[in-house]
Design an enzyme around this catalytic site. Structure first.
Site, mmCIF file in Angstrom:
data_model
loop_
_atom_site.group_PDB
_atom_site.id
_atom_site.type_symbol
_atom_site.label_atom_id
_atom_site.label_comp_id
_atom_site.label_asym_id
_atom_site.label_seq_id
_atom_site.Cartn_x
_atom_site.Cartn_y
_atom_site.Cartn_z
ATOM 1 N N GLU A 236 0.958 -1.287 -0.236
ATOM 2 C CA GLU A 236 0.026 0.128 0.090
ATOM 3 C C GLU A 236 0.762 1.515 -0.079
ATOM 4 O O GLU A 236 1.898 1.507 0.453
ATOM 5 C CB GLU A 236 -0.986 0.105 1.190
ATOM 6 N N ASP A 237 0.511 2.269 -0.458
ATOM 7 C CA ASP A 237 0.632 3.744 -0.746
ATOM 8 C C ASP A 237 1.340 4.166 0.959
ATOM 9 O O ASP A 237 2.497 4.672 1.448
ATOM 10 C CB ASP A 237 0.556 4.579 -2.052
ATOM 11 N N ASP B 93 -3.254 5.975 6.348
ATOM 12 C CA ASP B 93 -3.564 7.589 6.787
ATOM 13 C C ASP B 93 -4.117 7.549 8.324
ATOM 14 O O ASP B 93 -3.915 7.497 9.209
ATOM 15 C CB ASP B 93 -4.279 8.220 5.888
ATOM 16 N N PHE C 112 -0.774 16.368 3.858
ATOM 17 C CA PHE C 112 -0.804 15.744 2.267
ATOM 18 C C PHE C 112 0.046 15.826 0.881
ATOM 19 O O PHE C 112 0.739 16.152 0.590
ATOM 20 C CB PHE C 112 -2.020 16.546 1.078
ATOM 21 N N ARG D 231 1.090 12.124 -10.523
ATOM 22 C CA ARG D 231 1.565 10.562 -9.961
ATOM 23 C C ARG D 231 3.183 10.724 -10.739
ATOM 24 O O ARG D 231 3.687 9.659 -10.589
ATOM 25 C CB ARG D 231 1.028 9.452 -10.556
HETATM 26 P P1 5GP Z 1 -6.929 5.737 5.258
HETATM 27 O O1 5GP Z 1 -8.394 5.081 5.317
HETATM 28 O O2 5GP Z 1 -5.795 4.951 6.213
HETATM 29 O O3 5GP Z 1 -7.618 7.181 5.807
HETATM 30 O O4 5GP Z 1 -6.629 6.448 3.921
HETATM 31 C C1 5GP Z 1 -5.822 5.808 2.984
HETATM 32 C C2 5GP Z 1 -6.001 5.555 1.730
HETATM 33 O O5 5GP Z 1 -6.084 7.135 1.902
HETATM 34 C C3 5GP Z 1 -4.739 5.721 0.753
HETATM 35 O O6 5GP Z 1 -4.426 4.185 0.378
HETATM 36 C C4 5GP Z 1 -4.418 7.367 -0.267
HETATM 37 O O7 5GP Z 1 -5.118 6.420 -0.952
HETATM 38 C C5 5GP Z 1 -5.471 8.138 0.847
HETATM 39 N N1 5GP Z 1 -4.579 8.795 1.262
HETATM 40 C C6 5GP Z 1 -4.017 9.329 2.350
HETATM 41 N N2 5GP Z 1 -3.580 10.481 2.784
HETATM 42 C C7 5GP Z 1 -2.623 10.367 1.626
HETATM 43 C C8 5GP Z 1 -1.800 11.535 1.301
HETATM 44 O O8 5GP Z 1 -1.413 12.597 1.705
HETATM 45 N N3 5GP Z 1 -1.359 11.641 -0.559
HETATM 46 C C9 5GP Z 1 -2.544 11.064 -0.372
HETATM 47 N N4 5GP Z 1 -2.038 11.357 -2.279
HETATM 48 N N5 5GP Z 1 -3.048 10.289 -1.064
HETATM 49 C C10 5GP Z 1 -3.546 9.933 0.968
HETATM 50 MG MG MG Z 2 -3.725 3.693 -1.406
HETATM 51 MG MG MG Z 3 -5.616 8.333 -3.934
#
Ligand code: 5GP
Ligand code: MG
Ligand code: MG
Length: 201
Positions: free
Chosen positions: A117-118, A121, A170, A183
């Protein structure tokens, strides 16, 4: 890091505030993650990429794992798969996610799974994906996330392998997007106000 020390494509030059993590540093860290992962994991392994943001991390991580397998005494076979996650938009309150694309998750039964996963959050998305995957009874599931954000909104989830813990900002680049842009930027950057306005939906 100061922008002038890095190659930023002209089409994003005025949209970026600073470089948070240069690509070279990401690669160095990913090489070590690959080493840790290779020591822990074994076949039958499925490396599962969470698209779209995870693709660059996934390909670089797998390159290191393949190099390791080519040179280490103990190698292991792996399969690859790709999924995308969609939040249900029609019912925001449910907070459910839907898995689209990829092979059937039936393919994960009895396998060791490495989810790539990238960024984590709040951790809500990964928690739900793991819950969903349980039904298919994989032998073992590990999660590698390139980034974990320090956020007060965290549900408490921690991945098994973390590249970098980052401040609550972000970030874009290295396959991470802002409304599908950025990207195609090598380094992980923080966008400025101009960029936010320009690519707002
Ligand atoms: P979570 O469910 O953990 O809050 O969010 C996960 C998803 O939100 C990540 O897989 C990503 O797609 C998006 N996301 C959360 N923070 C960032 C950020 O700083 N930059 C980007 N590009 N996507 C984010
Ligand atoms: Mg992701
Ligand atoms: Mg996204």
């Amino acid at each position: 890091y100061d922008l002038e020390h890095f190659c930023i494509p002209g089409h994003y030059a005025s949209d970026v505030k600073h470089v948070m993590i240069p690509k070279g540093l990401i690669l160095d860290r990913t090489e070590k993650l690959a080493q840790d992962i290779c020591r822990d994991l074994q076949a039958p392994l499925v490396a599962l990429c969470v698209l779209k943001g995870g693709y660059q991390f996934f390909t670089d991580l797998l390159d290191f794992i393949k190099n390791y397998n080519a040179s280490a005494a103990r190698s292991f076979q792996m399969q690859v798969d790709f999924i995308r996650l969609k939040s249900y938009v029609d019912d925001k309150s449910s907070g459910e996610i839907k898995v689209i694309g990829g092979d059937s998750m039936e393919n994960l039964r009895g396998k060791n799974v490495l989810i790539c996963e990238d960024i984590i959050d709040t951790g809500a998305t990964m928690t739900k994906l793991l819950e969903l995957m349980k039904k298919f009874e994989p032998a073992n599931v590990k999660v590698a996330s390139l980034f974990v954000k320090r956020t007060p909104l965290s549900v408490g989830y921690r991945p098994d392998y973390t590249g970098f813990e980052i401040p609550n900002e972000f970030v874009v680049g290295y396959a991470l997007d802002y409304n599908e842009y950025f990207r195609d930027l090598n380094h992980v950057c923080v966008i400025n106000e101009h960029g936010q306005k320009k690519y707002a939906t």
